[in-house]
Design a protein around this motif. Structure first.
Motif, PDB file in Angstrom:
ATOM      1  N   VAL A  85       2.245  -0.043  12.873  1.00  0.00           N
ATOM      2  CA  VAL A  85       1.014   0.557  13.155  1.00  0.00           C
ATOM      3  C   VAL A  85       0.129   0.214  11.812  1.00  0.00           C
ATOM      4  N   GLY A  86       0.706  -0.502  10.677  1.00  0.00           N
ATOM      5  CA  GLY A  86       0.170  -0.741   9.595  1.00  0.00           C
ATOM      6  C   GLY A  86       0.380   0.250   8.450  1.00  0.00           C
ATOM      7  N   LEU A  87      -0.248   0.174   7.492  1.00  0.00           N
ATOM      8  CA  LEU A  87      -0.254   1.080   6.446  1.00  0.00           C
ATOM      9  C   LEU A  87      -1.567   2.328   6.636  1.00  0.00           C
ATOM     10  N   PRO A  88      -0.790   3.525   6.510  1.00  0.00           N
ATOM     11  CA  PRO A  88      -1.612   4.818   6.568  1.00  0.00           C
ATOM     12  C   PRO A  88      -2.623   4.533   5.470  1.00  0.00           C
ATOM     13  N   PRO A  89      -3.799   5.384   5.333  1.00  0.00           N
ATOM     14  CA  PRO A  89      -4.623   5.236   4.046  1.00  0.00           C
ATOM     15  C   PRO A  89      -4.026   6.157   2.951  1.00  0.00           C
ATOM     16  N   CYS A  90      -3.803   5.325   1.927  1.00  0.00           N
ATOM     17  CA  CYS A  90      -3.190   5.967   0.729  1.00  0.00           C
ATOM     18  C   CYS A  90      -3.826   5.497  -0.642  1.00  0.00           C
ATOM     19  N   ASP A  91      -3.581   6.093  -1.688  1.00  0.00           N
ATOM     20  CA  ASP A  91      -4.286   5.605  -2.906  1.00  0.00           C
ATOM     21  C   ASP A  91      -3.275   4.647  -3.638  1.00  0.00           C
ATOM     22  N   GLY A  92      -1.927   4.801  -3.401  1.00  0.00           N
ATOM     23  CA  GLY A  92      -1.188   3.459  -4.153  1.00  0.00           C
ATOM     24  C   GLY A  92       0.087   3.436  -3.314  1.00  0.00           C
ATOM     25  N   ALA A  93       0.513   2.237  -3.522  1.00  0.00           N
ATOM     26  CA  ALA A  93       1.882   1.695  -2.842  1.00  0.00           C
ATOM     27  C   ALA A  93       2.768   1.397  -3.845  1.00  0.00           C
ATOM     28  N   VAL A  94       4.211   1.601  -3.631  1.00  0.00           N
ATOM     29  CA  VAL A  94       5.274   1.342  -4.689  1.00  0.00           C
ATOM     30  C   VAL A  94       6.393   0.731  -3.757  1.00  0.00           C
ATOM     31  N   ASN A  95       7.247  -0.247  -4.309  1.00  0.00           N
ATOM     32  CA  ASN A  95       8.253  -0.572  -3.531  1.00  0.00           C
ATOM     33  C   ASN A  95       9.448  -0.393  -4.440  1.00  0.00           C
ATOM     34  N   LEU A  96      10.649   0.418  -4.070  1.00  0.00           N
ATOM     35  CA  LEU A  96      11.914   0.586  -4.797  1.00  0.00           C
ATOM     36  C   LEU A  96      13.037   0.405  -3.898  1.00  0.00           C
ATOM     37  N   ALA A  97      12.710  -0.475  -2.823  1.00  0.00           N
ATOM     38  CA  ALA A  97      14.081  -0.593  -1.814  1.00  0.00           C
ATOM     39  C   ALA A  97      14.886  -1.836  -2.317  1.00  0.00           C
ATOM     40  N   THR A 120       9.331  -5.994   0.441  1.00  0.00           N
ATOM     41  CA  THR A 120       8.102  -6.307  -0.224  1.00  0.00           C
ATOM     42  C   THR A 120       7.406  -7.047   0.491  1.00  0.00           C
ATOM     43  N   LYS A 121       7.399  -8.142   1.028  1.00  0.00           N
ATOM     44  CA  LYS A 121       6.480  -8.975   2.011  1.00  0.00           C
ATOM     45  C   LYS A 121       5.726  -7.876   2.961  1.00  0.00           C
ATOM     46  N   THR A 122       6.579  -6.938   3.599  1.00  0.00           N
ATOM     47  CA  THR A 122       6.187  -6.136   4.888  1.00  0.00           C
ATOM     48  C   THR A 122       5.212  -5.178   4.006  1.00  0.00           C
ATOM     49  N   LEU A 123       5.426  -4.613   2.983  1.00  0.00           N
ATOM     50  CA  LEU A 123       4.426  -3.730   2.180  1.00  0.00           C
ATOM     51  C   LEU A 123       3.009  -4.614   2.009  1.00  0.00           C
ATOM     52  N   ALA A 124       3.188  -5.957   1.415  1.00  0.00           N
ATOM     53  CA  ALA A 124       2.256  -6.448   0.772  1.00  0.00           C
ATOM     54  C   ALA A 124       1.376  -6.737   2.113  1.00  0.00           C
ATOM     55  N   LYS A 125       2.084  -7.436   3.273  1.00  0.00           N
ATOM     56  CA  LYS A 125       1.271  -7.809   4.395  1.00  0.00           C
ATOM     57  C   LYS A 125       0.495  -6.470   4.944  1.00  0.00           C
ATOM     58  N   ALA A 132      -2.384  -5.859   2.444  1.00  0.00           N
ATOM     59  CA  ALA A 132      -3.498  -7.005   2.691  1.00  0.00           C
ATOM     60  C   ALA A 132      -4.189  -6.854   4.128  1.00  0.00           C
ATOM     61  N   GLU A 133      -3.668  -6.072   4.979  1.00  0.00           N
ATOM     62  CA  GLU A 133      -4.420  -5.993   6.362  1.00  0.00           C
ATOM     63  C   GLU A 133      -4.993  -4.677   6.294  1.00  0.00           C
ATOM     64  N   ALA A 134      -4.936  -3.735   5.620  1.00  0.00           N
ATOM     65  CA  ALA A 134      -5.364  -2.156   5.596  1.00  0.00           C
ATOM     66  C   ALA A 134      -6.950  -2.231   5.592  1.00  0.00           C
ATOM     67  N   GLU A 135      -7.541  -1.260   6.416  1.00  0.00           N
ATOM     68  CA  GLU A 135      -8.540  -1.081   6.499  1.00  0.00           C
ATOM     69  C   GLU A 135      -9.137  -0.443   4.971  1.00  0.00           C
ATOM     70  N   TRP A 136      -8.251   0.606   4.678  1.00  0.00           N
ATOM     71  CA  TRP A 136      -8.702   1.168   3.062  1.00  0.00           C
ATOM     72  C   TRP A 136      -7.447   0.821   2.575  1.00  0.00           C
ATOM     73  N   PRO A 187      -3.782 -11.144  -1.741  1.00  0.00           N
ATOM     74  CA  PRO A 187      -5.010 -11.880  -1.968  1.00  0.00           C
ATOM     75  C   PRO A 187      -6.242 -10.764  -2.221  1.00  0.00           C
ATOM     76  N   GLY A 188      -7.057 -11.288  -3.128  1.00  0.00           N
ATOM     77  CA  GLY A 188      -8.215 -10.510  -3.463  1.00  0.00           C
ATOM     78  C   GLY A 188      -8.038  -9.512  -4.464  1.00  0.00           C
ATOM     79  N   ASP A 189      -9.212  -8.767  -4.821  1.00  0.00           N
ATOM     80  CA  ASP A 189      -8.888  -8.036  -5.932  1.00  0.00           C
ATOM     81  C   ASP A 189      -9.306  -6.355  -5.608  1.00  0.00           C
ATOM     82  N   ALA A 190      -8.712  -5.999  -4.164  1.00  0.00           N
ATOM     83  CA  ALA A 190      -9.160  -4.591  -3.874  1.00  0.00           C
ATOM     84  C   ALA A 190      -7.980  -3.710  -4.492  1.00  0.00           C
ATOM     85  N   THR A 191      -6.950  -4.422  -4.563  1.00  0.00           N
ATOM     86  CA  THR A 191      -5.646  -3.600  -5.054  1.00  0.00           C
ATOM     87  C   THR A 191      -5.200  -4.326  -6.237  1.00  0.00           C
ATOM     88  N   ARG A 192      -5.100  -3.365  -7.256  1.00  0.00           N
ATOM     89  CA  ARG A 192      -4.637  -3.595  -8.507  1.00  0.00           C
ATOM     90  C   ARG A 192      -3.021  -3.768  -8.608  1.00  0.00           C
TER      91      ARG A 192
END
Ligand code: NDP
Length: 295
Positions: free
Chosen positions: A47-59, A86-91, A94-98, A146-151
């Protein structure tokens, strides 16, 4: 703000979750197992990434699990639990609307070649000489969006010290029994960080708009700490001698040669960009860190 964290249920994830919640943020985890305040990796892919302000991977599958033999299937788990998550979260980012404003992963100082003398900053070369260094390179590459929407921030962590897990949890009993000591000669560098500071650096990276790129996740005193210094400091806080060295051949027999290098050798890592980014450490030196952990 709302943050999503893969591996948020673990040792570092627990400390980070508590810190972020104390700072008034809402935190949800991405986990292999469903539960309260969690989504699963399958949900995330579906279902993709629900809207959020930050994402972290510690798995990550625990590399120093002495109960698992270093064989092909364990290697596969070690790599996949880091690179594929990490690939799953990055993808999903990248595909998130927000898309989230910040995306942080924690990798390791195994990126840098072990040496008793060389000092490594975030600009130093690495990532190209053994299993772990290549793993870190692939892991960091998998995080690229890709892109610079996300630091994007990568924290290369040293050995994480804390009460609830990691190296100290594994070593406490031998040291309490007076059977602790340096590993081998004890002269190898010991790149360490208090779990509260690793969580602090990740939180700083999430919150501070100017932070980007690689940050070394080690304490300011780490470049001058050896494995022997660590054993002596731990023994002294526990009021036990720490004189019995653990011979190299024992470490190789228990962990296998690949993992043994992590314990028998080390890197002098300097947290140059971390300090320049304005992060203020709570536990800059070993006595302060160990006192806090063992009190
Ligand atoms: P933990 O061993 O506590 O594990 C973190 C989480 O990873 C677990 O809670 C689990 O979440 C998830 N996980 C475990 N195995 C797998 C697997 N096979 N596949 C998918 N997910 C898995 O790790 P730490 O908190 O100690 O470390 C966090 C990150 O920091 C790791 O990537 C580690 O490599 C890195 N790091 C840690 C250091 C340390 O000294 N601890 C040093 C340097 C880097 P769930 O069960 O919810 O799925």
């Amino acid at each position: 703000s709302l943050f999503k964290s893969g591996g948020g249920t673990g040792f570092v994830g627990g400390a980070l979750t508590q810190l972020l919640r104390n700072r008034g943020h809402e935190v949800k985890h991405v986990s292999r197992h469903p539960g309260k305040d969690r989504i699963t990796w399958d949900d995330l892919s579906r279902v993709g990434l629900p809207p959020c302000d930050g994402a972290v991977n510690l798995a990550g599958e625990n590399v120093l699990n002495p109960l698992r033999r270093w064989d092909e299937s364990f290697c596969r788990d070690v790599v996949a639990s880091r690179v594929e998550t990490t690939k799953t979260l990055a993808k999903a980012i990248a595909e998130a609307e927000w898309p989230p404003r910040a995306w942080v992963i924690v990798t390791g100082v195994g990126y840098y070649r072990p040496s008793p003398t060389a000092e490594y900053t975030e600009e130093s070369p690495g990532g190209d000489f053994d299993f772990f260094s290549c793993l870190v390179k692939d892991w960091e590459a998998a995080a690229k969006v890709p892109g610079d929407a996300t630091r994007q921030v990568v924290v290369r962590s040293g050995v994480v010290l804390g009460r609830e897990g990691g190296a100290i949890a594994q070593m406490l009993w031998p040291f309490r029994l007076g059977l602790g000591g340096p590993i081998s000669s004890g002269c190898q560098p010991f790149p360490w960080i208090h779990v509260g500071d690793l969580a602090g650096i990740v939180s700083h990276a999430l919150e501070q708009e100017g932070v980007h790129g690689v940050l070394n996740g080690v304490a300011p005193a780490a470049p001058t700490t050896t494995n022997g210094d660590f054993a002596r400091a731990l023994g002294s806080v526990l009021n036990r001698p720490a004189l019995l060295p653990v011979p190299g051949f024992v470490v190789r027999a228990v962990f296998g040669p690949e993992r043994a290098t992590m314990l028998l050798e080390g890197q002098r890592v300097v947290p140059k960009r971390t300090q320049e980014s304005g992060y203020r450490y709570s536990f800059p030196d070993l006595p302060t860190a160990l006192q806090n952990i063992l009190d």
